[in-house]
Design a protein around this motif. Structure first.
Motif, PDB file in Angstrom:
ATOM      1  N   LYS A 117       0.841  -1.197   0.000  1.00  0.00           N
ATOM      2  CA  LYS A 117       0.000   0.000   0.000  1.00  0.00           C
ATOM      3  C   LYS A 117       0.882   1.254   0.000  1.00  0.00           C
ATOM      4  N   ILE A 118       0.444   2.258  -0.741  1.00  0.00           N
ATOM      5  CA  ILE A 118       1.086   3.564  -0.670  1.00  0.00           C
ATOM      6  C   ILE A 118      -0.013   4.617  -0.611  1.00  0.00           C
ATOM      7  N   ARG A 119       0.173   5.572   0.275  1.00  0.00           N
ATOM      8  CA  ARG A 119      -0.859   6.582   0.496  1.00  0.00           C
ATOM      9  C   ARG A 119      -0.405   7.935  -0.022  1.00  0.00           C
ATOM     10  N   VAL A 120      -1.254   8.548  -0.824  1.00  0.00           N
ATOM     11  CA  VAL A 120      -1.022   9.907  -1.321  1.00  0.00           C
ATOM     12  C   VAL A 120      -1.939  10.842  -0.546  1.00  0.00           C
ATOM     13  N   ASP A 121      -1.338  11.843   0.088  1.00  0.00           N
ATOM     14  CA  ASP A 121      -2.115  12.830   0.831  1.00  0.00           C
ATOM     15  C   ASP A 121      -1.454  14.197   0.651  1.00  0.00           C
ATOM     16  N   ALA A 122      -1.954  15.181   1.357  1.00  0.00           N
ATOM     17  CA  ALA A 122      -1.424  16.538   1.206  1.00  0.00           C
ATOM     18  C   ALA A 122       0.053  16.595   1.573  1.00  0.00           C
ATOM     19  N   GLU A 123       0.460  15.846   2.571  1.00  0.00           N
ATOM     20  CA  GLU A 123       1.872  15.837   2.957  1.00  0.00           C
ATOM     21  C   GLU A 123       2.737  15.239   1.855  1.00  0.00           C
ATOM     22  N   PHE A 124       2.273  14.176   1.234  1.00  0.00           N
ATOM     23  CA  PHE A 124       2.966  13.540   0.110  1.00  0.00           C
ATOM     24  C   PHE A 124       3.181  14.559  -1.013  1.00  0.00           C
ATOM     25  N   LEU A 125       2.123  15.280  -1.361  1.00  0.00           N
ATOM     26  CA  LEU A 125       2.207  16.283  -2.431  1.00  0.00           C
ATOM     27  C   LEU A 125       3.131  17.430  -2.034  1.00  0.00           C
ATOM     28  N   GLY A 126       3.085  17.825  -0.773  1.00  0.00           N
ATOM     29  CA  GLY A 126       3.970  18.894  -0.303  1.00  0.00           C
ATOM     30  C   GLY A 126       5.433  18.493  -0.384  1.00  0.00           C
ATOM     31  N   GLN A 127       5.721  17.245  -0.076  1.00  0.00           N
ATOM     32  CA  GLN A 127       7.097  16.761  -0.184  1.00  0.00           C
ATOM     33  C   GLN A 127       7.556  16.757  -1.636  1.00  0.00           C
ATOM     34  N   LEU A 128       6.672  16.380  -2.544  1.00  0.00           N
ATOM     35  CA  LEU A 128       7.024  16.447  -3.968  1.00  0.00           C
ATOM     36  C   LEU A 128       7.321  17.886  -4.388  1.00  0.00           C
ATOM     37  N   GLU A 129       6.486  18.804  -3.939  1.00  0.00           N
ATOM     38  CA  GLU A 129       6.681  20.212  -4.305  1.00  0.00           C
ATOM     39  C   GLU A 129       8.033  20.719  -3.806  1.00  0.00           C
ATOM     40  N   SER A 130       8.438  20.275  -2.618  1.00  0.00           N
ATOM     41  CA  SER A 130       9.723  20.730  -2.075  1.00  0.00           C
ATOM     42  C   SER A 130      10.904  20.190  -2.873  1.00  0.00           C
ATOM     43  N   LEU A 131      10.690  19.116  -3.632  1.00  0.00           N
ATOM     44  CA  LEU A 131      11.760  18.524  -4.433  1.00  0.00           C
ATOM     45  C   LEU A 131      11.822  19.098  -5.846  1.00  0.00           C
ATOM     46  N   PHE A 132      10.790  19.827  -6.239  1.00  0.00           N
ATOM     47  CA  PHE A 132      10.750  20.359  -7.602  1.00  0.00           C
ATOM     48  C   PHE A 132      11.833  21.409  -7.806  1.00  0.00           C
ATOM     49  N   GLN A 133      12.562  21.286  -8.902  1.00  0.00           N
ATOM     50  CA  GLN A 133      13.603  22.242  -9.261  1.00  0.00           C
ATOM     51  C   GLN A 133      13.237  22.873 -10.601  1.00  0.00           C
ATOM     52  N   PRO A 134      12.870  24.128 -10.608  1.00  0.00           N
ATOM     53  CA  PRO A 134      12.390  24.747 -11.851  1.00  0.00           C
ATOM     54  C   PRO A 134      13.452  24.884 -12.931  1.00  0.00           C
ATOM     55  N   THR A 135      14.729  24.948 -12.522  1.00  0.00           N
ATOM     56  CA  THR A 135      15.802  25.166 -13.498  1.00  0.00           C
ATOM     57  C   THR A 135      16.628  23.901 -13.676  1.00  0.00           C
ATOM     58  N   LEU A 136      16.861  23.536 -14.934  1.00  0.00           N
ATOM     59  CA  LEU A 136      17.769  22.427 -15.251  1.00  0.00           C
ATOM     60  C   LEU A 136      19.159  23.013 -15.447  1.00  0.00           C
ATOM     61  N   HIS A 137      20.097  22.648 -14.585  1.00  0.00           N
ATOM     62  CA  HIS A 137      21.433  23.238 -14.658  1.00  0.00           C
ATOM     63  C   HIS A 137      22.175  22.842 -15.939  1.00  0.00           C
ATOM     64  N   HIS A 138      22.010  21.597 -16.358  1.00  0.00           N
ATOM     65  CA  HIS A 138      22.691  21.097 -17.562  1.00  0.00           C
ATOM     66  C   HIS A 138      21.700  20.275 -18.382  1.00  0.00           C
ATOM     67  N   PRO A 139      20.816  20.946 -19.139  1.00  0.00           N
ATOM     68  CA  PRO A 139      19.803  20.204 -19.902  1.00  0.00           C
ATOM     69  C   PRO A 139      20.406  19.226 -20.902  1.00  0.00           C
ATOM     70  N   GLU A 140      21.637  19.494 -21.336  1.00  0.00           N
ATOM     71  CA  GLU A 140      22.278  18.605 -22.315  1.00  0.00           C
ATOM     72  C   GLU A 140      22.649  17.246 -21.715  1.00  0.00           C
ATOM     73  N   ARG A 141      22.561  17.121 -20.424  1.00  0.00           N
ATOM     74  CA  ARG A 141      22.884  15.851 -19.763  1.00  0.00           C
ATOM     75  C   ARG A 141      21.668  14.945 -19.601  1.00  0.00           C
ATOM     76  N   PHE A 142      20.545  15.325 -20.237  1.00  0.00           N
ATOM     77  CA  PHE A 142      19.331  14.513 -20.167  1.00  0.00           C
ATOM     78  C   PHE A 142      18.988  13.938 -21.539  1.00  0.00           C
ATOM     79  N   LEU A 143      18.680  12.651 -21.568  1.00  0.00           N
ATOM     80  CA  LEU A 143      18.040  12.005 -22.723  1.00  0.00           C
ATOM     81  C   LEU A 143      16.620  11.703 -22.291  1.00  0.00           C
ATOM     82  N   VAL A 144      15.645  12.206 -23.045  1.00  0.00           N
ATOM     83  CA  VAL A 144      14.242  12.081 -22.648  1.00  0.00           C
ATOM     84  C   VAL A 144      13.482  11.307 -23.723  1.00  0.00           C
ATOM     85  N   LEU A 145      12.912  10.183 -23.321  1.00  0.00           N
ATOM     86  CA  LEU A 145      12.175   9.298 -24.217  1.00  0.00           C
ATOM     87  C   LEU A 145      10.682   9.481 -23.972  1.00  0.00           C
TER      88      LEU A 145
END
Length: 196
Positions: A117-145
């Motif tokens: 079981k995994i529970r998604v709640d407001a705290e879960f979403l808040g933790q995700l928001e705290s991990l979001f980084q709006p700027t990619l420091h080196h976009p060339e280091r990503f391969l996106v499929l």
């Protein structure tokens, strides 16, 4: 080459993509080249597990010999880690803004593979928001499929966020990324590029 693989929401280190990636890496780079923690837990704990795995297994080799591969929510975590550790990353139909998109999943969910079981709640979403980084420091280091038929995430969000990265956009498919078996040469070519 050392690989840290990060599965998606409700997935597991024994998923089809994870096992396929394990086979590729171990056949190409040998036993001990692939690491896939179980991150079916709150985001703050997941990122701690992933940072520990990165430090233990990837930090011991040169930056040019490290890669993080993340699928779906694992792609979000992979982006965070790649930005923090200046690593290369391969993202498969990645979640870009899960703190905004997972509201409809509030509640308790079964893991597809383990029934854990995994529970998604407001705290879960808040933790995700705290991990979001709006700027990619080196976009060339990503391969996106990306596959345009992704029924869970709008591929255009990732195409826009990673527009300065190496993008492979394939028509059709679905959220599982149906063409993954054909992408090993593309991943190898990406890893063979000089690390800048």
């Amino acid at each position: 080459m050392q690989c840290l693989y990060i599965h998606g929401f409700r997935s597991a280190p024994i998923s089809t993509k994870a096992e396929m990636t394990r086979s590729w890496f171990e056949e190409t780079f040998g036993q001990g080249s692939f690491h896939a923690p179980d991150v079916n837990c709150p985001p703050s704990k997941a990122i701690q597990l992933l940072e520990n795995a990165y430090t233990q297994h990837l930090s011991v080799v040169p930056a040019s010999e490290r890669v993080i591969i993340g699928s779906s929510l694992g792609g979000f975590y992979a982006t965070h880690l790649a930005n923090r550790f200046e690593s290369r990353a391969v993202l498969i139909n990645p979640a870009c803004y899960p703190h905004q998109r997972l509201h409809e999943f509030i509640g308790e969910h079964d893991n597809f593979y383990t029934q854990e079981k995994i529970r998604v709640d407001a705290e879960f979403l808040g933790q995700l928001e705290s991990l979001f980084q709006p700027t990619l420091h080196h976009p060339e280091r990503f391969l996106v499929l990306l596959e345009t038929g992704d029924e869970v995430l709008n591929y255009k969000e990732a195409a826009e966020r990673f527009s300065q990265s190496h993008l492979i956009v394939k028509g059709g498919g679905d959220h599982s990324y149906t063409d993954y078996a054909k992408r090993w040469p593309s991943i190898q070519n990406f890893l063979a590029k000089p690390y800048i």
